[in-house]
Structure formats: C-alpha cells, structure tokens
Design an enzyme around this catalytic site. Structure first.
Site, PDB file in Angstrom:
ATOM      1  N   GLN A  39      -4.660  -1.612   9.688  1.00  0.00           N
ATOM      2  CA  GLN A  39      -4.579  -3.171   9.001  1.00  0.00           C
ATOM      3  C   GLN A  39      -5.305  -4.223   9.832  1.00  0.00           C
ATOM      4  O   GLN A  39      -4.869  -4.409  10.997  1.00  0.00           O
ATOM      5  CB  GLN A  39      -3.041  -3.674   8.684  1.00  0.00           C
ATOM      6  CG  GLN A  39      -2.836  -4.879   8.001  1.00  0.00           C
ATOM      7  CD  GLN A  39      -3.407  -4.777   6.570  1.00  0.00           C
ATOM      8  OE1 GLN A  39      -3.441  -3.593   5.971  1.00  0.00           O
ATOM      9  NE2 GLN A  39      -3.734  -5.877   5.822  1.00  0.00           N
ATOM     10  N   LYS A  45       0.723  -1.136   0.011  1.00  0.00           N
ATOM     11  CA  LYS A  45      -0.067  -0.006  -0.172  1.00  0.00           C
ATOM     12  C   LYS A  45       1.026   1.352  -0.005  1.00  0.00           C
ATOM     13  O   LYS A  45       0.709   2.190  -0.582  1.00  0.00           O
ATOM     14  CB  LYS A  45      -0.843   0.032   1.396  1.00  0.00           C
ATOM     15  CG  LYS A  45      -1.996  -1.218   0.906  1.00  0.00           C
ATOM     16  CD  LYS A  45      -2.746  -1.598   2.357  1.00  0.00           C
ATOM     17  CE  LYS A  45      -3.631  -2.622   2.228  1.00  0.00           C
ATOM     18  NZ  LYS A  45      -4.272  -3.214   3.180  1.00  0.00           N
ATOM     19  N   ASP A  99     -11.037   2.528   4.268  1.00  0.00           N
ATOM     20  CA  ASP A  99     -11.293   1.287   4.004  1.00  0.00           C
ATOM     21  C   ASP A  99     -12.822   1.106   3.945  1.00  0.00           C
ATOM     22  O   ASP A  99     -13.297   0.060   3.541  1.00  0.00           O
ATOM     23  CB  ASP A  99     -10.947   0.771   5.708  1.00  0.00           C
ATOM     24  CG  ASP A  99      -9.785  -0.380   5.244  1.00  0.00           C
ATOM     25  OD1 ASP A  99      -9.641  -0.630   3.788  1.00  0.00           O
ATOM     26  OD2 ASP A  99      -8.917  -0.721   6.212  1.00  0.00           O
TER      27      ASP A  99
HETATM   28  N1  GUN Z   1      -6.465  -7.084   5.451  1.00  0.00           N
HETATM   29  C1  GUN Z   1      -6.527  -7.593   4.630  1.00  0.00           C
HETATM   30  N2  GUN Z   1      -7.046  -6.627   3.501  1.00  0.00           N
HETATM   31  C2  GUN Z   1      -7.175  -5.672   4.133  1.00  0.00           C
HETATM   32  C3  GUN Z   1      -7.719  -4.343   3.758  1.00  0.00           C
HETATM   33  O1  GUN Z   1      -8.056  -4.260   2.475  1.00  0.00           O
HETATM   34  N3  GUN Z   1      -7.968  -3.446   4.638  1.00  0.00           N
HETATM   35  C4  GUN Z   1      -7.490  -3.670   5.920  1.00  0.00           C
HETATM   36  N4  GUN Z   1      -7.763  -2.466   6.805  1.00  0.00           N
HETATM   37  N5  GUN Z   1      -7.089  -4.685   6.444  1.00  0.00           N
HETATM   38  C5  GUN Z   1      -6.749  -5.689   5.599  1.00  0.00           C
END
Ligand code: GUN
Length: 282
Positions: free
Chosen positions: A93, A49, A116
């Site tokens: 995350q 990311k 998110d």
């Molecule tokens: N864990 C796995 N994929 C994601 C995501 O797209 N966002 C977040 N916050 N955690 C994740």
C-alpha cells in the site's frame, strides 16, 4: 443529459462474474497486502481490498509493519511473500512512510505477483504495447469505457497528471487502444486549451473541482480520478454538478473510478493465480 458512468454498478457486475469464474476454476487465489504505519486512509483502502477478496473467494493476508520499519525491513517482508508459493498477488500500500525507499520496494515485488502493475518490468511491458499486469485504476477506467461501449480508437484523449500509478499508465493504455493521447502536467503550457480539446478527459491531479465547465469540450467523456475533501465532503477533480450537462458521459465521485480500481485488483489477482497454476502444471 449525460450518461453517468456507474463504476459501482459495473464493478459489482464484474465481481459477480469473477466470483463464478473463481469457483469454476477450482483455484484458491491469495492476495497479500503490506501496510507500513497507521495512516487511516491507507488502512481503510486495505480493509476495502480485503473485504472485496472475501466477496469473490480470494484469500487475503495482511502484513502490518510499524511506521518506523526500515527499507530493509519492508524488503524482507516482500521477499518472504515472493517466496511463499501460497501467495499469488502482492500489494504494497502506497504511500510508504518518508524514510522507506518506495522505488526499491516496488522493484522488489516479484513481477509475476505484481498485481498493482507498478514493477518497472510490468511498466515496460505496458509501454512497449505488450501489457501483463497493468495498474488497477487506469485499467479499471479502460474497462468502464469498454462496458459503456465508448469508442477509444482514433479519439483525442487528454490525461491530466503524470503519476506513476495513474497518469502515465493511463496514457499508455489509451495509446495501446489507438487513442491520440496528450499527457498534461504541472508544467504544461495553456493547460485549459489542451483540456478543452479532449474527446476523453481523464483528470488525476488531486485538486477539488479544478475542472470547470468552460474547460470541457461539449460532448466529451469525463473521467474523474480525484478524491479530495471540500468543506467536509468527498469530491473529485471535476465540478460534477456544473460539468455533467456539458459532458456526454461522466464518472461520479464517489461511485465512479474507485470501485473499478478494486474490481481490477481482484481480476489481476485471479489472473496471477491462473498463470501460476499453468506454470506449475508444466
Ligand atoms: N494507494 C492508493 N491507491 C493505491 C493502489 O491502488 N495501490 C497501492 N499499492 N497503493 C495505493
């Protein structure tokens, strides 16, 4: 022969456009990630990311907390980011370590920085048909369908898996786009029959090669959200080699849904920055 829905190519194309839009805007959007503990998969996702941010001109800040951080400790970090005017988007995350109350943490993220789309307010807006930030994986899937001009209105869509991050928001996005949606889960009766009725099938169950060709309606569009290990290889929920000749279109794993998730996160972060700049101009 089915169309391979190339999420890698489409995401690169969209990120290129986004990069230009960010340059033209004169804004410098910033995303903050919060990671608790040292799970290698989570660390890898967060790194990806940050790398994507760099590629499009979004600043990124990583907050790393030790695995034994309390719920209050994570809330404190989130609240600092909420108050920071230089941060436009916040991503915590998931999954968080067992001792941390994920629901409280998700609800603590300011809804206008919730890139998110997991905050209950944003979920509520999505389910009431007035979406603001919507979660990145299902939104990326809608973009992929749009880019390949796959009709959604009026078709029968079946989503397998009712998670808060994929299955549920996916069902709402498809409903908002006028599909007739069935949301299946572990207690669904006659699951295979439900799946076989799908014109658009979205599988988000996390079981390697669960979807076999006899379960797929000929000509269906098959979207595979699964990321599973099978004999040391990364595979989806769908037995791609066997299903690809039955489907009219299908996403590969890797290179299908995954890159679209990250591109959507970038798009959401830019949107958060634009909306903040409008607010501060008032
Ligand atoms: N864990 C796995 N994929 C994601 C995501 O797209 N966002 C977040 N916050 N955690 C994740």
């Amino acid at each position: 022969m089915s169309t391979i829905l190339d999420g890698k190519k489409i995401s690169e194309m969209r990120l290129e456009i986004l990069k230009e839009e960010i340059e033209d805007s004169g804004l410098y959007p910033r995303l903050a990630t919060v990671i608790v503990g040292s799970d290698p998969a989570s660390q890898m996702y967060v790194r990806m990311k940050h790398r994507a941010c760099e590629g499009v001109g979004i600043g990124s800040v990583g907050v790393e907390l030790p695995a034994d951080t309390t719920t209050q400790g994570v809330l404190d970090a989130v609240n600092r980011l909420n108050r920071d005017p230089d941060i436009n988007g916040i991503l915590v995350q998931l999954p968080l370590p067992k001792g941390v109350d994920s629901e409280r943490v998700i609800a603590a993220v300011s809804p206008d920085k919730d890139v998110d789309g997991y905050h209950p307010e944003n979920m509520g807006l999505l389910f009431s048909g007035k979406p603001r930030f919507t979660s990145c994986t299902p939104t990326g899937i809608m973009t992929l369908l749009f880019e390949y001009k796959i009709p959604v209105a009026g078709v029968r869509a079946v989503v397998v898996g009712r998670s808060i991050d994929v299955g549920r928001p996916m069902s709402a996005l498809l409903t908002n786009a006028d599909a007739t949606v069935t949301l299946c889960h572990s207690k669904t009766r006659n699951l295979n029959e439900e799946i076989r009725r799908a014109d658009i099938l979205v599988s988000a169950i996390g079981k390697a090669h669960f979807i076999q060709p006899e379960m797929v309606k000929p000509g269906a569009v098959v979207i595979d959200v699964g990321i599973n290990q099978l004999n040391g290889k990364l595979v989806g929920d769908v037995d791609f080699a066997a299903v690809k000749d039955i489907a009219s279109a299908i996403t590969p794993v890797p290179g299908g849904v995954g890159p679209m998730t990250i591109a959507t996160l970038m798009e959401n972060t830019f949107r958060a920055a634009k909306e903040r700049s409008c607010d501060s101009a008032l």
